[in-house]
Structures are given as C-alpha cells and as structure tokens.
Design a protein around this motif. Structure first.
Motif, PDB file in Angstrom:
ATOM      1  N   SER A 129       0.715  -1.344  -0.159  1.00 32.45           N
ATOM      2  CA  SER A 129      -0.016   0.123   0.293  1.00 32.45           C
ATOM      3  C   SER A 129       0.923   1.230  -0.271  1.00 32.45           C
ATOM      4  O   SER A 129       0.133   1.682  -0.879  1.00 32.45           O
ATOM      5  CB  SER A 129      -0.630   0.464   1.506  1.00 32.45           C
ATOM      6  N   LEU A 130       1.464   1.036   1.061  1.00 33.06           N
ATOM      7  CA  LEU A 130       3.022   2.319   0.765  1.00 33.06           C
ATOM      8  C   LEU A 130       3.658   2.162  -0.610  1.00 33.06           C
ATOM      9  O   LEU A 130       3.797   3.645  -0.906  1.00 33.06           O
ATOM     10  CB  LEU A 130       3.347   2.569   2.130  1.00 33.06           C
ATOM     11  N   TRP A 131       4.015   1.415  -1.042  1.00 30.44           N
ATOM     12  CA  TRP A 131       4.533   1.671  -2.935  1.00 30.44           C
ATOM     13  C   TRP A 131       3.390   1.718  -3.799  1.00 30.44           C
ATOM     14  O   TRP A 131       3.678   2.836  -5.161  1.00 30.44           O
ATOM     15  CB  TRP A 131       4.992   0.193  -3.008  1.00 30.44           C
ATOM     16  N   ILE A 132       2.047   1.537  -3.116  1.00 34.64           N
ATOM     17  CA  ILE A 132       1.322   2.583  -4.502  1.00 34.64           C
ATOM     18  C   ILE A 132       0.665   3.773  -4.266  1.00 34.64           C
ATOM     19  O   ILE A 132       0.926   4.350  -5.437  1.00 34.64           O
ATOM     20  CB  ILE A 132       0.075   1.720  -4.326  1.00 34.64           C
ATOM     21  N   VAL A 133       1.197   4.021  -2.944  1.00 37.42           N
ATOM     22  CA  VAL A 133       0.353   6.085  -2.501  1.00 37.42           C
ATOM     23  C   VAL A 133       1.580   6.568  -3.204  1.00 37.42           C
ATOM     24  O   VAL A 133       1.308   7.268  -3.769  1.00 37.42           O
ATOM     25  CB  VAL A 133       0.445   5.844  -0.755  1.00 37.42           C
ATOM     26  N   LEU A 134       2.981   5.950  -3.097  1.00 33.67           N
ATOM     27  CA  LEU A 134       3.906   6.526  -3.950  1.00 33.67           C
ATOM     28  C   LEU A 134       4.242   6.647  -4.847  1.00 33.67           C
ATOM     29  O   LEU A 134       4.556   8.077  -5.691  1.00 33.67           O
ATOM     30  CB  LEU A 134       5.974   6.472  -3.211  1.00 33.67           C
ATOM     31  N   VAL A 135       4.008   5.754  -5.669  1.00 32.38           N
ATOM     32  CA  VAL A 135       3.810   5.660  -7.284  1.00 32.38           C
ATOM     33  C   VAL A 135       3.007   6.181  -7.123  1.00 32.38           C
ATOM     34  O   VAL A 135       3.256   7.558  -8.651  1.00 32.38           O
ATOM     35  CB  VAL A 135       4.076   4.084  -7.480  1.00 32.38           C
ATOM     36  N   THR A 136       1.559   6.364  -7.050  1.00 32.16           N
ATOM     37  CA  THR A 136       0.401   7.891  -7.533  1.00 32.16           C
ATOM     38  C   THR A 136       0.987   9.173  -7.434  1.00 32.16           C
ATOM     39  O   THR A 136       0.359   9.855  -7.772  1.00 32.16           O
ATOM     40  CB  THR A 136      -0.798   7.388  -6.540  1.00 32.16           C
ATOM     41  N   PHE A 137       1.644   8.932  -5.951  1.00 34.84           N
ATOM     42  CA  PHE A 137       1.866  11.152  -5.858  1.00 34.84           C
ATOM     43  C   PHE A 137       3.080  11.416  -7.281  1.00 34.84           C
ATOM     44  O   PHE A 137       3.186  12.014  -7.555  1.00 34.84           O
ATOM     45  CB  PHE A 137       2.899  10.919  -4.283  1.00 34.84           C
ATOM     46  N   SER A 138       4.133  10.358  -7.170  1.00 38.28           N
ATOM     47  CA  SER A 138       4.545  10.677  -8.488  1.00 38.28           C
ATOM     48  C   SER A 138       4.383  10.956  -9.462  1.00 38.28           C
ATOM     49  O   SER A 138       4.310  11.762 -10.410  1.00 38.28           O
ATOM     50  CB  SER A 138       6.254   9.649  -7.995  1.00 38.28           C
ATOM     51  N   ALA A 139       3.814  10.358 -10.247  1.00 35.69           N
ATOM     52  CA  ALA A 139       2.756  10.192 -11.535  1.00 35.69           C
ATOM     53  C   ALA A 139       1.792  10.755 -11.340  1.00 35.69           C
ATOM     54  O   ALA A 139       1.405  11.867 -12.859  1.00 35.69           O
ATOM     55  CB  ALA A 139       1.814   8.271 -12.024  1.00 35.69           C
ATOM     56  N   LEU A 140       0.916  11.165  -9.905  1.00 37.24           N
ATOM     57  CA  LEU A 140       0.853  12.626 -10.276  1.00 37.24           C
ATOM     58  C   LEU A 140       1.329  14.276 -10.389  1.00 37.24           C
ATOM     59  O   LEU A 140       1.362  14.740 -11.383  1.00 37.24           O
ATOM     60  CB  LEU A 140      -0.444  12.738  -9.261  1.00 37.24           C
ATOM     61  N   LEU A 141       2.508  13.833  -9.460  1.00 33.86           N
ATOM     62  CA  LEU A 141       3.250  15.362  -9.911  1.00 33.86           C
ATOM     63  C   LEU A 141       3.717  15.219 -10.983  1.00 33.86           C
ATOM     64  O   LEU A 141       3.613  16.463 -12.112  1.00 33.86           O
ATOM     65  CB  LEU A 141       4.437  15.037  -8.803  1.00 33.86           C
ATOM     66  N   LEU A 142       4.292  13.926 -11.304  1.00 37.94           N
ATOM     67  CA  LEU A 142       4.441  14.158 -13.156  1.00 37.94           C
ATOM     68  C   LEU A 142       3.735  14.870 -14.158  1.00 37.94           C
ATOM     69  O   LEU A 142       4.511  15.679 -15.163  1.00 37.94           O
ATOM     70  CB  LEU A 142       5.007  13.253 -13.100  1.00 37.94           C
ATOM     71  N   TYR A 143       2.359  14.222 -14.089  1.00 34.28           N
ATOM     72  CA  TYR A 143       1.557  14.160 -14.878  1.00 34.28           C
ATOM     73  C   TYR A 143       0.931  15.680 -15.380  1.00 34.28           C
ATOM     74  O   TYR A 143       0.976  16.938 -15.996  1.00 34.28           O
ATOM     75  CB  TYR A 143       0.732  13.596 -14.426  1.00 34.28           C
ATOM     76  N   ILE A 144       1.070  16.823 -13.569  1.00 40.67           N
ATOM     77  CA  ILE A 144       0.874  18.089 -13.728  1.00 40.67           C
ATOM     78  C   ILE A 144       1.482  18.519 -14.438  1.00 40.67           C
ATOM     79  O   ILE A 144       1.612  19.525 -14.555  1.00 40.67           O
ATOM     80  CB  ILE A 144      -0.178  18.304 -12.379  1.00 40.67           C
ATOM     81  N   THR A 145       3.007  18.086 -14.105  1.00 41.99           N
ATOM     82  CA  THR A 145       4.271  19.620 -13.536  1.00 41.99           C
ATOM     83  C   THR A 145       3.908  19.789 -15.482  1.00 41.99           C
ATOM     84  O   THR A 145       4.313  20.540 -15.776  1.00 41.99           O
ATOM     85  CB  THR A 145       5.030  18.432 -13.182  1.00 41.99           C
TER      86      THR A 145
END
Length: 182
Positions: free
Chosen positions: A139-155
């Motif tokens: 679950s922790l890995w999923i949260v970290l990957v999701t946060f990274s993907a969101l940050l990358l996309y929005i950036t």
C-alpha cells in the motif's frame, strides 16, 4: 439568494483543518503511549480468523438486529465482542475475529449452535500477520508511485507548483480522513 464567501474565510478553514488533524494525531499519540495500535486495523492487517457461517435461525427470523445482538453477546463470552459481523444477501454470516486456535473456535461454534440454532460452517480462514505486513508495504508503494505519477503529469501538463499544490490537497484530505478514523 444568500452568497457564501468561502475563499474570504480561508484562515478559518485552515485553522479548522489544523485542529482536526492535531486532534486526530493527538488521539493516535495517546493510544501509542498506552501501547495500543494507533488505528484500528482489520484482520487483513493484524491477522485473525474469518468464519463464514449459515444459521438456520437467521433465515427464519427476519429481525437481523436482534440476531446480531445475540451473536455479539455470545462472542462476548469469549472476549470477542468487538468482532466484525456482516450478513450477506444470502443470509450468510461473516465473522472476523482475532486469531483463534482450533479448540477455541470449535468451542465458539458449539456455543453459537446452542444459543442460536443449527449452523452450517461454509468456510474458516486463518489470516496471518505476515500478510498484513506485506499489504502495508504494498500500500505504501502504491501511494508513493501514485503521488509521483500525479506530480509528473501535472508538471508536464501545467506547472510544477500546481503539482505540488495538488499533492498538498491530497495529503490534507488523507490526514483529515486518518484523523477521523483515529
């Protein structure tokens, strides 16, 4: 028509959010001092026993609240009054408890049969705490990957600061939810 000036009262909303988060984390800290778990994890995380049962008395009795009360009272004799009890649409009862050994769960089944009538045991599963530890890690890995993907996309789509603001908003919502759960 009355208008609400929400943006003008942002300091009030920030203060309210901070108070809720502080109270929630204060409660979790209080539980940690008492050597209790900060949050009430289900058996999927801490391990336990899951029983799927079918009671003859449940199909005959339409008042499920009374049935659950009797069931919880019987489980209370074994210190399991906080067990999770669910009734499916097929009138199957799912009971999730702390980990039980074979003799104890057999005693419980006998007592339930004495108090509530004939039982058909459909399934009994033992869930170990190692599965829960693996689930937390995943679950922790999923949260970290999701946060990274969101940050990358929005950036890439907008700006880096917008990505940071979106992640702060998501973190705020998660902290509020965790605070209420505590």
């Amino acid at each position: 028509m009355k208008t609400f000036k929400i943006a003008e009262k942002r300091n009030l909303w920030i203060f309210t959010s901070l108070i809720i988060i502080a109270l929630g984390f204060g409660l979790m800290g209080n539980k940690a001092i008492k050597a209790q778990s900060a949050l009430n994890y289900g058996i999927d995380f801490v391990g336990g026993t899951s029983m799927l049962l079918k009671f003859d008395s449940l199909t005959k009795n339409s008042n499920k609240e009374i049935f659950i009360t009797k069931l919880r009272r019987t489980l209370g004799q074994y210190g399991l009054e906080k067990s999770s009890i669910q009734i499916s649409n097929d009138d199957e009862v799912i009971i999730k408890t702390l980990e039980l050994n074979n003799s104890k769960h057999q005693n419980i089944l006998n007592e339930l049969e004495n108090k509530l009538g004939k039982i058909e045991v459909l399934e009994i599963d033992f869930i170990g705490p190692t599965i829960g530890a693996e689930l937390k890690k995943t679950s922790l890995w999923i949260v970290l990957v999701t946060f990274s993907a969101l940050l990358l996309y929005i950036t890439l789509r907008f700006q880096f600061l917008f990505g940071i603001a979106a992640l702060i908003a998501l973190l705020h919502d998660a902290l509020i939810t965790i605070s209420f759960a505590s």
